[in-house]
Design a protein around this motif. Structure first.
Motif, PDB file in Angstrom:
ATOM      1  N   HIS A 386       0.830  -1.210   0.000  1.00  0.00           N
ATOM      2  CA  HIS A 386       0.000   0.000   0.000  1.00  0.00           C
ATOM      3  C   HIS A 386       0.866   1.264   0.000  1.00  0.00           C
ATOM      4  O   HIS A 386       0.589   2.216  -0.744  1.00  0.00           O
ATOM      5  N   GLY A 387       1.928   1.259   0.789  1.00  0.00           N
ATOM      6  CA  GLY A 387       2.796   2.434   0.881  1.00  0.00           C
ATOM      7  C   GLY A 387       3.478   2.744  -0.446  1.00  0.00           C
ATOM      8  O   GLY A 387       3.620   3.912  -0.827  1.00  0.00           O
ATOM      9  N   GLU A 388       3.927   1.702  -1.164  1.00  0.00           N
ATOM     10  CA  GLU A 388       4.556   1.916  -2.476  1.00  0.00           C
ATOM     11  C   GLU A 388       3.535   2.498  -3.441  1.00  0.00           C
ATOM     12  O   GLU A 388       3.823   3.401  -4.225  1.00  0.00           O
ATOM     13  N   ALA A 389       2.321   1.950  -3.383  1.00  0.00           N
ATOM     14  CA  ALA A 389       1.262   2.413  -4.285  1.00  0.00           C
ATOM     15  C   ALA A 389       0.885   3.863  -3.986  1.00  0.00           C
ATOM     16  O   ALA A 389       0.703   4.681  -4.897  1.00  0.00           O
ATOM     17  N   VAL A 390       0.802   4.202  -2.704  1.00  0.00           N
ATOM     18  CA  VAL A 390       0.445   5.579  -2.330  1.00  0.00           C
ATOM     19  C   VAL A 390       1.566   6.529  -2.733  1.00  0.00           C
ATOM     20  O   VAL A 390       1.307   7.645  -3.214  1.00  0.00           O
ATOM     21  N   ALA A 391       2.810   6.099  -2.560  1.00  0.00           N
ATOM     22  CA  ALA A 391       3.939   6.957  -2.955  1.00  0.00           C
ATOM     23  C   ALA A 391       3.831   7.316  -4.437  1.00  0.00           C
ATOM     24  O   ALA A 391       3.990   8.479  -4.823  1.00  0.00           O
ATOM     25  N   LEU A 392       3.533   6.317  -5.276  1.00  0.00           N
ATOM     26  CA  LEU A 392       3.348   6.579  -6.714  1.00  0.00           C
ATOM     27  C   LEU A 392       2.136   7.483  -6.938  1.00  0.00           C
ATOM     28  O   LEU A 392       2.178   8.419  -7.738  1.00  0.00           O
ATOM     29  N   GLY A 393       1.064   7.198  -6.210  1.00  0.00           N
ATOM     30  CA  GLY A 393      -0.145   8.007  -6.354  1.00  0.00           C
ATOM     31  C   GLY A 393       0.108   9.470  -5.996  1.00  0.00           C
ATOM     32  O   GLY A 393      -0.442  10.380  -6.624  1.00  0.00           O
ATOM     33  N   LEU A 394       0.962   9.699  -5.005  1.00  0.00           N
ATOM     34  CA  LEU A 394       1.278  11.078  -4.618  1.00  0.00           C
ATOM     35  C   LEU A 394       2.018  11.794  -5.746  1.00  0.00           C
ATOM     36  O   LEU A 394       1.801  12.982  -5.992  1.00  0.00           O
ATOM     37  N   LEU A 395       2.909  11.046  -6.438  1.00  0.00           N
ATOM     38  CA  LEU A 395       3.600  11.648  -7.596  1.00  0.00           C
ATOM     39  C   LEU A 395       2.580  12.150  -8.608  1.00  0.00           C
ATOM     40  O   LEU A 395       2.666  13.277  -9.098  1.00  0.00           O
ATOM     41  N   ALA A 396       1.593  11.277  -8.924  1.00  0.00           N
ATOM     42  CA  ALA A 396       0.583  11.646  -9.924  1.00  0.00           C
ATOM     43  C   ALA A 396      -0.229  12.846  -9.445  1.00  0.00           C
ATOM     44  O   ALA A 396      -0.494  13.783 -10.214  1.00  0.00           O
ATOM     45  N   ALA A 397      -0.597  12.841  -8.170  1.00  0.00           N
ATOM     46  CA  ALA A 397      -1.415  13.948  -7.640  1.00  0.00           C
ATOM     47  C   ALA A 397      -0.634  15.263  -7.690  1.00  0.00           C
ATOM     48  O   ALA A 397      -1.183  16.315  -8.019  1.00  0.00           O
ATOM     49  N   LEU A 398       0.667  15.195  -7.393  1.00  0.00           N
ATOM     50  CA  LEU A 398       1.479  16.420  -7.447  1.00  0.00           C
ATOM     51  C   LEU A 398       1.613  16.907  -8.888  1.00  0.00           C
ATOM     52  O   LEU A 398       1.513  18.103  -9.159  1.00  0.00           O
ATOM     53  N   ARG A 399       1.839  15.978  -9.806  1.00  0.00           N
ATOM     54  CA  ARG A 399       1.963  16.383 -11.221  1.00  0.00           C
ATOM     55  C   ARG A 399       0.688  17.059 -11.690  1.00  0.00           C
ATOM     56  O   ARG A 399       0.722  18.119 -12.314  1.00  0.00           O
ATOM     57  N   LEU A 400      -0.465  16.449 -11.390  1.00  0.00           N
ATOM     58  CA  LEU A 400      -1.740  17.034 -11.843  1.00  0.00           C
ATOM     59  C   LEU A 400      -2.046  18.347 -11.118  1.00  0.00           C
ATOM     60  O   LEU A 400      -2.858  19.139 -11.589  1.00  0.00           O
ATOM     61  N   SER A 401      -1.406  18.562  -9.971  1.00  0.00           N
ATOM     62  CA  SER A 401      -1.605  19.823  -9.244  1.00  0.00           C
ATOM     63  C   SER A 401      -0.619  20.892  -9.710  1.00  0.00           C
ATOM     64  O   SER A 401      -0.616  22.002  -9.173  1.00  0.00           O
ATOM     65  N   GLY A 402       0.264  20.513 -10.661  1.00  0.00           N
ATOM     66  CA  GLY A 402       1.285  21.462 -11.107  1.00  0.00           C
ATOM     67  C   GLY A 402       2.341  21.730 -10.051  1.00  0.00           C
ATOM     68  O   GLY A 402       2.938  22.793 -10.006  1.00  0.00           O
ATOM     69  N   ARG A 403       2.571  20.742  -9.174  1.00  0.00           N
ATOM     70  CA  ARG A 403       3.552  20.914  -8.093  1.00  0.00           C
ATOM     71  C   ARG A 403       4.819  20.125  -8.377  1.00  0.00           C
ATOM     72  O   ARG A 403       4.806  19.150  -9.112  1.00  0.00           O
ATOM     73  N   GLY A 445      -4.377  22.731  -4.426  1.00  0.00           N
ATOM     74  CA  GLY A 445      -4.546  24.025  -5.083  1.00  0.00           C
ATOM     75  C   GLY A 445      -3.727  25.092  -4.376  1.00  0.00           C
ATOM     76  O   GLY A 445      -3.071  24.810  -3.369  1.00  0.00           O
ATOM     77  N   PRO A 446      -3.750  26.305  -4.892  1.00  0.00           N
ATOM     78  CA  PRO A 446      -2.990  27.398  -4.265  1.00  0.00           C
ATOM     79  C   PRO A 446      -3.447  27.695  -2.836  1.00  0.00           C
ATOM     80  O   PRO A 446      -2.653  28.121  -1.992  1.00  0.00           O
ATOM     81  N   ASP A 447      -4.735  27.442  -2.531  1.00  0.00           N
ATOM     82  CA  ASP A 447      -5.234  27.725  -1.180  1.00  0.00           C
ATOM     83  C   ASP A 447      -5.423  26.479  -0.338  1.00  0.00           C
ATOM     84  O   ASP A 447      -6.171  26.488   0.637  1.00  0.00           O
ATOM     85  N   GLY A 448      -4.784  25.379  -0.755  1.00  0.00           N
ATOM     86  CA  GLY A 448      -4.921  24.150   0.030  1.00  0.00           C
ATOM     87  C   GLY A 448      -5.573  23.059  -0.802  1.00  0.00           C
ATOM     88  O   GLY A 448      -5.811  23.230  -1.999  1.00  0.00           O
ATOM     89  N   PRO A 449      -5.871  21.932  -0.142  1.00  0.00           N
ATOM     90  CA  PRO A 449      -6.423  20.788  -0.876  1.00  0.00           C
ATOM     91  C   PRO A 449      -7.807  21.087  -1.462  1.00  0.00           C
ATOM     92  O   PRO A 449      -8.573  21.856  -0.893  1.00  0.00           O
ATOM     93  N   THR A 450      -8.085  20.463  -2.608  1.00  0.00           N
ATOM     94  CA  THR A 450      -9.407  20.608  -3.240  1.00  0.00           C
ATOM     95  C   THR A 450      -9.812  19.248  -3.803  1.00  0.00           C
ATOM     96  O   THR A 450      -8.965  18.386  -4.001  1.00  0.00           O
ATOM     97  N   VAL A 451     -11.105  19.073  -4.044  1.00  0.00           N
ATOM     98  CA  VAL A 451     -11.567  17.908  -4.791  1.00  0.00           C
ATOM     99  C   VAL A 451     -12.046  18.458  -6.139  1.00  0.00           C
ATOM    100  O   VAL A 451     -12.937  19.292  -6.180  1.00  0.00           O
ATOM    101  N   GLU A 452     -11.375  18.003  -7.209  1.00  0.00           N
ATOM    102  CA  GLU A 452     -11.597  18.620  -8.523  1.00  0.00           C
ATOM    103  C   GLU A 452     -11.859  17.589  -9.592  1.00  0.00           C
ATOM    104  O   GLU A 452     -11.214  16.543  -9.621  1.00  0.00           O
ATOM    105  N   PRO A 453     -12.780  17.880 -10.519  1.00  0.00           N
ATOM    106  CA  PRO A 453     -12.966  16.983 -11.656  1.00  0.00           C
ATOM    107  C   PRO A 453     -11.847  17.181 -12.682  1.00  0.00           C
ATOM    108  O   PRO A 453     -11.462  18.316 -12.960  1.00  0.00           O
TER     109      PRO A 453
END
Ligand SMILES: NC(=O)c1ccc[n+]([C@@H]2O[C@H](COP(=O)([O-])OP(=O)(O)OC[C@H]3O[C@@H](n4cnc5c(N)ncnc54)[C@H](O)[C@@H]3O)[C@@H](O)[C@H]2O)c1
Ligand SMILES: [Zn+2]
Length: 469
Positions: A386-403, A445-453
């Motif tokens: 689970h930890g390896e999978a979440v680590a990869l998932g965090l990469l994707a979330a950061l990329r899609l957030s432009g971070r 997002g710039p003001d913190g976490p968001t749930v976005e389509p």
């Protein structure tokens, strides 16, 4: 005595200079509540500064006004954070009202620190140092006695943890007997491996309160309805009994669910023994089991009466398990957008869960990286940790957030996994309820976490970037 501030006012008490007024607004903001400073509200009511009121009408009359205000505050709707005056406990009716209507946290401050902070102020009781110190000596034990929890002055995370019923203390395993609320019997439900490591200490700490012990299989195999059914059958507790869960997230999920359903619900206490458990799984009252259709598909919200965190138990934790916890800690750090240790991450989760116990709003932020992570886990046939999978998932979330992805790479060094791309993609789509074709994701997002389509092709490209050969 109250066990937590769930759906209840959170009252801060303590001596002058304990810093109640400094931290109350911050605690309130983290809990999404309003903060009420009793002394300022009284000044508004009586149209006099506190100092003048004391001088003209005396302390006795002040305490009458104060106790009346406290009753009004406690009776008024939405749970708030109440910053109460240092002398509030002098009035017996105020003490009683607090005991019934609030979860009360005492902020502990020593006399030197308190005097440094208040000398030279216009507080009526801080004019003379010797008298101030005498009063401190008299009142400090009264705060402790009246409080549901005592926290060091200035410790916002400590207040949030206490508010969620989380008790952090190295070595607390050996104090289980006192720390499990009440004095009724205990059914100890434990991971069989953890029972081998810590069972003797837990049993001896529980002493006479221990009614029975129930080993569970290690790992996800415990999260099956037949294990819960076995517990229903084996437990000998009546309604004043408590289930104590000793183990990682699988143990606390199952034992908590057994407690939620046994006799239609009895109290339970979590004693998490993994980092995942201590920063995440044991906090916030989500309990449950897996079904043939997937993970965590049956369960209940059932807030633990207490979560007892003894981080010395992590000394025996295997490296792979530590990494799983590290992924959840880093996830929380990204959400908070400042560095967090395990205790800080637990406090952050505590606050989100108190704000949104039933997972309809801000609590969903805790799924950061998990949409991708779950898809990869499923595509690997749950071979991938689970930890390896979440680590990869965090990469994707950061990329899609432009971070920048550097924090995840530095801490977790995730490597692309070799799984079938189509299988991962269909797992991701199954995991997500689709809103008008787009896929809802937790992003930063710039003001913190968001749930976005986000459009499916963008999501699929992000998922593909996590898959290698
Ligand atoms: N309820 C929630 O909010 C929530 C949140 C996150 C995760 N979870 C659930 O938590 C589960 C994962 O929890 P986990 O990662 O703690 O796994 P786990 O409970 O399976 O424990 C992992 C392994 O560590 C061993 N172990 C536990 N404590 C140990 C110790 N102190 N020393 C040595 N070994 C020890 C266990 O025997 C097991 O083999 C998943 O089922 C997940 O769905 C729930
Ligand atoms: Zn997770």
């Amino acid at each position: 005595m109250a066990l937590n501030a769930l759906d209840r006012h959170l009252a801060l008490i303590g001596f002058m200079g304990a810093g109640k007024t400094t931290i109350a607004p911050e605690v309130a903001e983290r809990l999404g509540r309003r903060s009420v400073e009793a002394d300022r509200t009284i000044e508004g009511r009586v149209q006099l500064r506190i100092g003048e009121f004391f001088a003209r009408r005396g302390e006795t009359e002040f305490r009458v006004v104060e106790a009346a205000l406290l009753r009004d505050l406690l009776d008024s709707g939405e749970p708030a954070v109440l910053d109460l005056g240092g002398g509030v406990l002098k009035t017996p009716t105020a003490r009683e009202a607090l005991a019934h209507g609030a979860f009360t946290v005492a902020l502990d401050v020593d006399a030197d620190a308190a005097w440094t902070r208040v000398r030279g102020s216009d507080r009526p009781l801080a004019a003379d140092e010797a008298a101030f110190r005498r009063l401190h000596g008299e009142r400090a034990p009264q705060y402790t006695a009246a409080a549901d929890a005592v926290v060091r002055s200035g410790d916002v995370d400590g207040v949030l943890l206490a508010a969620a019923g989380v008790h952090h203390e190295p070595g607390s395993l050996d104090r289980l007997g006192e720390l499990v609320p009440g004095d009724g019997p205990v059914g100890l439900v434990a991971d069989e491996h953890v029972l081998g490591l810590y069972g003797d200490r837990a049993r001896s700490a529980l002493g006479d309160r221990l009614a029975s012990t129930h080993p569970l299989p290690r790992g996800e195999a415990a999260k099956r309805l037949h294990e819960v059914e076995r517990l229903w059958h084996e437990l000998t507790l009546d309604r004043d009994g408590t289930v104590v869960a000793l183990g990682g997230g699988t143990t606390t999920d199952v034992a908590g669910f057994a407690a939620a359903t046994y006799l239609r619900g009895i109290a339970w206490v979590a004693v998490p023994t993994t980092l995942v458990g201590q920063v995440d799984a044991a906090i916030g009252g989500k309990t449950g089991v897996d079904t043939a259709d997937g993970k965590n598909l049956a369960g209940a919200f059932h807030w633990p009466a207490r979560v007892i965190v003894d981080d010395t138990l992590l000394r025996t934790l295997p490296e792979q398990e530590r990494r799983n916890g590290e992924a959840e800690r880093l996830k929380t750090e990204l959400l908070a957008s400042h560095p967090l240790d395990a205790r800080g991450a637990a406090a952050y989760k505590s606050a989100l869960c108190l704000r949104d116990p039933h997972d309809r709003g801000v609590r969903r932020w805790l799924n950061l990286g998990h949409t991708f992570g779950h898809a990869l886990e499923a595509a690997s046939g749950f071979e991938l940790a689970h930890g390896e999978a979440v680590a990869l998932g965090l990469l994707a979330a950061l990329r899609l957030s432009g971070r920048d992805t550097a924090p995840v790479e530095a801490a977790l060094d995730p490597r692309p996994v070799a799984v079938d791309r189509d299988r991962a993609w269909s797992a991701l789509q199954r995991d997500k309820k689709r809103a008008g074709g787009a896929i809802n994701l937790v992003l930063l997002g710039p003001d913190g976490p968001t749930v976005e389509p986000r459009p499916p092709d963008e999501v699929r490209a992000a998922l593909d970037s996590l898959i290698g050969h």
